[in-house]
Enzyme design. Sequence first.
Site, short mmCIF file in Angstrom:
data_model
loop_
_atom_site.label_atom_id
_atom_site.label_comp_id
_atom_site.label_asym_id
_atom_site.label_seq_id
_atom_site.Cartn_x
_atom_site.Cartn_y
_atom_site.Cartn_z
N HIS A 97 0.97 -1.38 0.14
CA HIS A 97 -0.03 -0.12 0.55
C HIS A 97 0.70 0.79 0.05
O HIS A 97 2.00 1.13 0.46
CB HIS A 97 -1.14 0.23 1.35
CG HIS A 97 -0.54 -0.10 2.09
ND1 HIS A 97 0.37 -1.54 2.75
CD2 HIS A 97 0.10 0.82 3.64
CE1 HIS A 97 0.74 -1.37 3.97
NE2 HIS A 97 0.88 -0.02 4.18
N HIS A 99 0.97 5.03 1.27
CA HIS A 99 0.46 5.97 2.10
C HIS A 99 0.65 7.23 1.32
O HIS A 99 1.68 7.71 0.93
CB HIS A 99 1.47 6.51 3.69
CG HIS A 99 1.33 5.26 4.64
ND1 HIS A 99 0.23 4.60 5.41
CD2 HIS A 99 2.12 4.32 4.31
CE1 HIS A 99 0.62 4.53 6.30
NE2 HIS A 99 1.42 3.96 5.57
#
Length: 134
Positions: A97, A99
């Site tokens: 992922h 951020h």
Amino acid sequence: MCIFCDIIEGKIPSAKVYEDDQCLAILDISQVTRGHTLVMPKQHFANILECDEQTLAHLIEVVRDLAGKIVKNLDARGCNILVNTNEAAGQSVMHLHFHIIPRYGNDEGLNIEFDPHHEPYDLAEIVRDINKDR
Ligand code: 5GP
Ligand code: ZN
């Protein structure tokens, strides 16, 4: 079991910011700053080093577009785009992922400081090490 796969499958609720056939963007449950967003592929990859080229190319495009939108529409002054890779770098959810952390110029939530190593490194040696075949 992966918490982000559960979110992608809708088993765990999330605040969805963007979705397409390959990726999902949600608000981070712990908002470091207002609008802190996570962008992840729908396919499970443990980290960026495991991710295929096509998926990553699409992800980074979505990250760029969303980061622009977040900064503009939340009146931020900039943003940090971070990908923690492995536990040693602070990765706590082992599903790739990005951020996106908008910055407003007065955030207490995030403090990134570079503290250079005090012993001088041999830069030529580092370049050789990085490029050696193993
Ligand atoms: P990492 O430390 O792996 O780079 O970041 C993981 C992030 O996922 C953390 O910032 C954490 O707050 C967020 N997170 C963990 N569990 C959940 C969840 O169930 N929902 C959402 N929206 N974010 C989560
Ligand atoms: Zn997963």
